[in-house]
Write a protein that holds these residues in place. Sequence first.
Motif, short mmCIF file in Angstrom:
data_model
loop_
_atom_site.label_atom_id
_atom_site.label_comp_id
_atom_site.label_asym_id
_atom_site.label_seq_id
_atom_site.Cartn_x
_atom_site.Cartn_y
_atom_site.Cartn_z
N MET A 50 21.17 44.80 34.22
CA MET A 50 20.77 46.19 34.23
C MET A 50 19.53 46.34 35.11
SD MET A 50 22.98 47.55 32.12
CE MET A 50 22.55 48.93 31.12
N ILE A 51 19.43 47.48 35.76
CA ILE A 51 18.23 47.77 36.54
C ILE A 51 17.55 49.02 35.98
CG2 ILE A 51 19.08 46.66 38.65
CD1 ILE A 51 19.59 49.52 39.76
N GLU A 52 16.25 49.06 36.13
CA GLU A 52 15.47 50.18 35.61
C GLU A 52 15.37 51.27 36.67
OE1 GLU A 52 10.84 50.56 35.19
OE2 GLU A 52 11.63 49.35 33.53
N VAL A 53 15.63 52.51 36.24
CA VAL A 53 15.45 53.68 37.10
C VAL A 53 14.62 54.70 36.32
CG1 VAL A 53 17.60 53.32 38.37
CG2 VAL A 53 17.62 54.77 36.36
N MET A 54 14.02 55.63 37.04
CA MET A 54 13.23 56.66 36.37
C MET A 54 13.87 58.02 36.58
SD MET A 54 9.22 57.71 36.71
CE MET A 54 8.66 56.18 36.01
N LYS A 102 11.28 59.62 32.19
CA LYS A 102 11.81 58.65 31.23
C LYS A 102 12.49 57.50 31.97
CE LYS A 102 12.46 61.82 27.41
NZ LYS A 102 13.42 62.47 26.52
N ILE A 103 12.30 56.30 31.42
CA ILE A 103 12.92 55.10 31.98
C ILE A 103 14.35 55.01 31.46
CG2 ILE A 103 12.82 52.58 32.07
CD1 ILE A 103 10.56 54.00 33.61
N VAL A 133 17.58 60.49 39.90
CA VAL A 133 16.43 59.64 39.64
C VAL A 133 15.31 59.89 40.65
CG1 VAL A 133 17.83 57.84 38.56
CG2 VAL A 133 17.34 57.71 40.99
N LYS A 134 14.08 59.48 40.25
CA LYS A 134 12.92 59.59 41.14
C LYS A 134 12.86 58.46 42.16
CE LYS A 134 9.53 62.02 38.30
NZ LYS A 134 8.17 61.93 37.74
N ILE A 138 16.08 51.24 44.86
CA ILE A 138 17.30 50.91 44.11
C ILE A 138 18.00 49.72 44.75
CG2 ILE A 138 19.61 51.72 43.45
CD1 ILE A 138 17.38 53.00 41.80
N ILE A 139 18.07 49.70 46.08
CA ILE A 139 18.71 48.58 46.77
C ILE A 139 17.96 47.28 46.50
CG2 ILE A 139 19.21 47.60 49.06
CD1 ILE A 139 19.83 50.55 49.92
N GLU A 140 16.63 47.32 46.56
CA GLU A 140 15.83 46.13 46.25
C GLU A 140 16.09 45.63 44.83
OE1 GLU A 140 11.68 46.84 47.00
OE2 GLU A 140 12.05 47.36 49.10
#
Length: 66
Positions: free
Chosen positions: A1-5, A10-11, A40-41, A47-49
């Motif tokens: 899973m990857i974190e997005v804002m 909110k995360i 997302v922000k 996101i790619i990284e």
Amino acid sequence: MIEVMRLDGKIYWVNPHMIESMETTPDLTLTMLSGRKIIVKNSPEDIIEKIVAYRRNIGVDRQEVL
């Protein structure tokens, strides 16, 4: 899973294997394989990284052939 804002700060965690496409309009919209859209922000580059780091972490990069 990857974190997005999310836009509200909110995360949120998403499975990067389920991301079908990304579009800036001007906010970044992730379209998932299910058809769900998540705004997302994060920048597309961020996101790619995160996807590349995630794939390295789980060892997928060693299985891919160029």
